[in-house]
Design a protein around this motif. Structure first.
Motif, PDB file in Angstrom:
ATOM      1  N   ARG A  40       0.802  -1.224   0.000  1.00 37.81           N
ATOM      2  CA  ARG A  40       0.000   0.000   0.000  1.00 37.81           C
ATOM      3  C   ARG A  40       0.837   1.278   0.000  1.00 37.81           C
ATOM      4  NH1 ARG A  40      -3.603   1.998   4.686  1.00 37.81           N
ATOM      5  NH2 ARG A  40      -1.820   1.057   5.661  1.00 37.81           N
ATOM      6  N   PRO A  41       1.906   1.368   0.784  1.00 38.88           N
ATOM      7  CA  PRO A  41       2.691   2.610   0.745  1.00 38.88           C
ATOM      8  C   PRO A  41       3.231   2.945  -0.650  1.00 38.88           C
ATOM      9  CG  PRO A  41       3.332   1.280   2.637  1.00 38.88           C
ATOM     10  CD  PRO A  41       2.401   0.446   1.804  1.00 38.88           C
ATOM     11  N   VAL A  42       3.646   1.927  -1.379  1.00 35.65           N
ATOM     12  CA  VAL A  42       4.163   2.150  -2.733  1.00 35.65           C
ATOM     13  C   VAL A  42       3.020   2.442  -3.697  1.00 35.65           C
ATOM     14  CG1 VAL A  42       5.383   1.072  -4.666  1.00 35.65           C
ATOM     15  CG2 VAL A  42       6.174   0.697  -2.322  1.00 35.65           C
ATOM     16  N   LEU A  43       1.957   1.631  -3.625  1.00 35.79           N
ATOM     17  CA  LEU A  43       0.846   1.772  -4.567  1.00 35.79           C
ATOM     18  C   LEU A  43       0.072   3.072  -4.375  1.00 35.79           C
ATOM     19  CD1 LEU A  43      -0.492  -1.899  -4.502  1.00 35.79           C
ATOM     20  CD2 LEU A  43       0.891  -0.800  -6.278  1.00 35.79           C
ATOM     21  N   SER A  44      -0.014   3.551  -3.143  1.00 28.83           N
ATOM     22  CA  SER A  44      -0.784   4.778  -2.901  1.00 28.83           C
ATOM     23  C   SER A  44      -0.115   5.999  -3.510  1.00 28.83           C
ATOM     24  CB  SER A  44      -1.018   4.983  -1.406  1.00 28.83           C
ATOM     25  OG  SER A  44       0.216   5.110  -0.737  1.00 28.83           O
ATOM     26  N   ASN A  45       1.186   5.915  -3.808  1.00 27.05           N
ATOM     27  CA  ASN A  45       1.890   7.038  -4.438  1.00 27.05           C
ATOM     28  C   ASN A  45       1.751   7.043  -5.959  1.00 27.05           C
ATOM     29  OD1 ASN A  45       2.840   8.107  -2.019  1.00 27.05           O
ATOM     30  ND2 ASN A  45       4.609   6.736  -2.022  1.00 27.05           N
ATOM     31  N   LEU A  46       1.191   5.995  -6.512  1.00 27.33           N
ATOM     32  CA  LEU A  46       1.013   5.918  -7.960  1.00 27.33           C
ATOM     33  C   LEU A  46      -0.219   6.715  -8.388  1.00 27.33           C
ATOM     34  CD1 LEU A  46       1.685   2.122  -8.567  1.00 27.33           C
ATOM     35  CD2 LEU A  46       3.269   4.019  -8.902  1.00 27.33           C
ATOM     36  N   ASP A  47      -0.201   7.151  -9.615  1.00 32.54           N
ATOM     37  CA  ASP A  47      -1.339   7.884 -10.168  1.00 32.54           C
ATOM     38  C   ASP A  47      -2.332   6.872 -10.753  1.00 32.54           C
ATOM     39  OD1 ASP A  47      -2.962   9.943 -11.102  1.00 32.54           O
ATOM     40  OD2 ASP A  47      -1.844  10.107 -12.984  1.00 32.54           O
ATOM     41  N   LEU A  48      -3.121   6.251  -9.866  1.00 31.14           N
ATOM     42  CA  LEU A  48      -4.077   5.227 -10.289  1.00 31.14           C
ATOM     43  C   LEU A  48      -5.362   5.876 -10.791  1.00 31.14           C
ATOM     44  CD1 LEU A  48      -3.641   2.765  -7.287  1.00 31.14           C
ATOM     45  CD2 LEU A  48      -2.629   2.582  -9.564  1.00 31.14           C
ATOM     46  N   VAL A  49      -5.984   5.255 -11.769  1.00 28.92           N
ATOM     47  CA  VAL A  49      -7.249   5.743 -12.302  1.00 28.92           C
ATOM     48  C   VAL A  49      -8.372   5.528 -11.283  1.00 28.92           C
ATOM     49  CG1 VAL A  49      -8.914   5.475 -14.180  1.00 28.92           C
ATOM     50  CG2 VAL A  49      -6.482   5.285 -14.659  1.00 28.92           C
ATOM     51  N   LEU A 102     -10.687   1.864 -18.111  1.00 30.68           N
ATOM     52  CA  LEU A 102      -9.599   2.358 -17.279  1.00 30.68           C
ATOM     53  C   LEU A 102      -8.224   2.272 -17.921  1.00 30.68           C
ATOM     54  CD1 LEU A 102     -10.760   0.808 -13.889  1.00 30.68           C
ATOM     55  CD2 LEU A 102     -11.301   3.058 -14.842  1.00 30.68           C
ATOM     56  N   ALA A 103      -8.118   1.598 -19.049  1.00 31.81           N
ATOM     57  CA  ALA A 103      -6.811   1.465 -19.697  1.00 31.81           C
ATOM     58  C   ALA A 103      -6.350   2.818 -20.213  1.00 31.81           C
ATOM     59  CB  ALA A 103      -6.896   0.462 -20.843  1.00 31.81           C
ATOM     60  N   ARG A 104      -5.113   3.141 -19.904  1.00 33.44           N
ATOM     61  CA  ARG A 104      -4.553   4.418 -20.340  1.00 33.44           C
ATOM     62  C   ARG A 104      -3.717   4.277 -21.601  1.00 33.44           C
ATOM     63  NH1 ARG A 104      -2.432   7.388 -14.900  1.00 33.44           N
ATOM     64  NH2 ARG A 104      -4.482   7.785 -13.998  1.00 33.44           N
ATOM     65  N   GLY A 105      -3.066   3.151 -21.744  1.00 32.05           N
ATOM     66  CA  GLY A 105      -2.142   2.977 -22.858  1.00 32.05           C
ATOM     67  C   GLY A 105      -2.779   2.333 -24.070  1.00 32.05           C
ATOM     68  N   ASP A 106      -2.154   2.595 -25.212  1.00 33.89           N
ATOM     69  CA  ASP A 106      -2.640   2.008 -26.458  1.00 33.89           C
ATOM     70  C   ASP A 106      -2.504   0.485 -26.452  1.00 33.89           C
ATOM     71  OD1 ASP A 106      -3.291   4.468 -27.499  1.00 33.89           O
ATOM     72  OD2 ASP A 106      -1.353   4.731 -28.512  1.00 33.89           O
ATOM     73  N   TYR A 107      -1.440  -0.017 -25.815  1.00 33.72           N
ATOM     74  CA  TYR A 107      -1.233  -1.458 -25.774  1.00 33.72           C
ATOM     75  C   TYR A 107      -2.386  -2.153 -25.054  1.00 33.72           C
ATOM     76  CZ  TYR A 107       0.680  -6.032 -24.821  1.00 33.72           C
ATOM     77  OH  TYR A 107       0.847  -7.390 -24.740  1.00 33.72           O
ATOM     78  N   GLU A 108      -2.778  -1.616 -23.897  1.00 28.50           N
ATOM     79  CA  GLU A 108      -3.870  -2.213 -23.141  1.00 28.50           C
ATOM     80  C   GLU A 108      -5.167  -2.196 -23.953  1.00 28.50           C
ATOM     81  OE1 GLU A 108      -1.932   0.172 -21.778  1.00 28.50           O
ATOM     82  OE2 GLU A 108      -0.909  -0.868 -20.148  1.00 28.50           O
ATOM     83  N   ARG A 109      -5.414  -1.095 -24.631  1.00 25.06           N
ATOM     84  CA  ARG A 109      -6.635  -0.998 -25.444  1.00 25.06           C
ATOM     85  C   ARG A 109      -6.576  -1.930 -26.650  1.00 25.06           C
ATOM     86  NH1 ARG A 109      -5.644   4.340 -25.338  1.00 25.06           N
ATOM     87  NH2 ARG A 109      -6.275   5.280 -23.403  1.00 25.06           N
ATOM     88  N   SER A 110      -5.380  -2.130 -27.186  1.00 21.76           N
ATOM     89  CA  SER A 110      -5.258  -3.003 -28.363  1.00 21.76           C
ATOM     90  C   SER A 110      -5.510  -4.463 -28.006  1.00 21.76           C
ATOM     91  CB  SER A 110      -3.879  -2.849 -29.010  1.00 21.76           C
ATOM     92  OG  SER A 110      -2.882  -3.447 -28.207  1.00 21.76           O
ATOM     93  N   GLN A 111      -5.382  -4.820 -26.745  1.00 22.03           N
ATOM     94  CA  GLN A 111      -5.615  -6.186 -26.300  1.00 22.03           C
ATOM     95  C   GLN A 111      -7.092  -6.491 -26.058  1.00 22.03           C
ATOM     96  OE1 GLN A 111      -3.136  -8.514 -26.189  1.00 22.03           O
ATOM     97  NE2 GLN A 111      -2.022  -6.849 -27.150  1.00 22.03           N
ATOM     98  N   LEU A 112      -7.928  -5.459 -26.069  1.00 23.47           N
ATOM     99  CA  LEU A 112      -9.337  -5.611 -25.733  1.00 23.47           C
ATOM    100  C   LEU A 112     -10.074  -6.636 -26.603  1.00 23.47           C
ATOM    101  CD1 LEU A 112     -11.196  -4.584 -23.567  1.00 23.47           C
ATOM    102  CD2 LEU A 112     -11.859  -2.716 -25.066  1.00 23.47           C
ATOM    103  N   PRO A 113      -9.912  -6.646 -27.928  1.00 22.17           N
ATOM    104  CA  PRO A 113     -10.611  -7.677 -28.721  1.00 22.17           C
ATOM    105  C   PRO A 113     -10.229  -9.102 -28.312  1.00 22.17           C
ATOM    106  CG  PRO A 113      -9.804  -5.946 -30.154  1.00 22.17           C
ATOM    107  CD  PRO A 113      -9.229  -5.685 -28.796  1.00 22.17           C
ATOM    108  N   PHE A 114      -8.967  -9.339 -28.012  1.00 21.81           N
ATOM    109  CA  PHE A 114      -8.532 -10.663 -27.564  1.00 21.81           C
ATOM    110  C   PHE A 114      -9.166 -11.005 -26.216  1.00 21.81           C
ATOM    111  CE2 PHE A 114      -5.590 -13.315 -25.111  1.00 21.81           C
ATOM    112  CZ  PHE A 114      -5.572 -14.443 -25.922  1.00 21.81           C
TER     113      PHE A 114
END
Length: 149
Positions: A40-49, A102-114
């Motif tokens: 949690r200490p590490v993850l809470s510092n990330l810019d999560l959606v 919630l996907a921010r990157g093009d790679y994550e969005r490109s995986q959506l059909p699969f």
């Protein structure tokens, strides 16, 4: 192939395999919760959606749901057959929704059909397997045997 099931027969192999796989989903949910809490200490510092607490809550809730369904499948509880189908479809929709929204990157969005294709295939496999006459009869026979002691 004989579709009749004697109440004293064992659990169908498909149900045994599915119960084990659903149990693994439960363990993964609980592991996600525990790892998230530990980091949690590490993850809470990330810019999560999505807020971290919500991600951890989803992991814990799905862990509990899958544990109950795995136990019900193992015991051939009559409610579990429908609950497994419904929860599996909802789980797939939630995962697709999370990736799609919630996907921010093009790679994550490109995986959506699969991801959608795999989700549909797995949902169809679980639904098909749990609605087979032999599987239905195993759940019904076990319920009948349990109620008549």
């Amino acid at each position: 192939m004989n579709d009749n099931v004697n109440p004293k027969d064992k659990r169908p192999p498909f149900v045994t395999l599915l119960a084990a796989l659903v149990f693994i989903l439960s363990v993964a949910g609980f592991a996600g919760l525990l790892v998230g809490l530990a980091r949690r200490p590490v993850l809470s510092n990330l810019d999560l959606v999505v807020p971290l607490w919500l991600l951890l809550a989803f992991s814990g809730i799905w862990g509990i749901i899958w544990l109950g369904i795995a136990w019900g499948l193992w015991r051939l509880s009559s409610w579990t057959r429908r609950a497994a189908i419904i929860c599996f479809i909802i789980y797939q929709i939630v995962n697709i929704g999370q990736q799609g929204l919630l996907a921010r990157g093009d790679y994550e969005r490109s995986q959506l059909p699969f991801v959608i294709g795999v989700a549909v295939l797995l949902s169809a496999l679980v639904t098909f397997g749990l609605t087979r006459p032999r599987i239905r009869q195993a759940f019904e026979a076990h319920e009948y045997e349990s109620s008549n002691g």
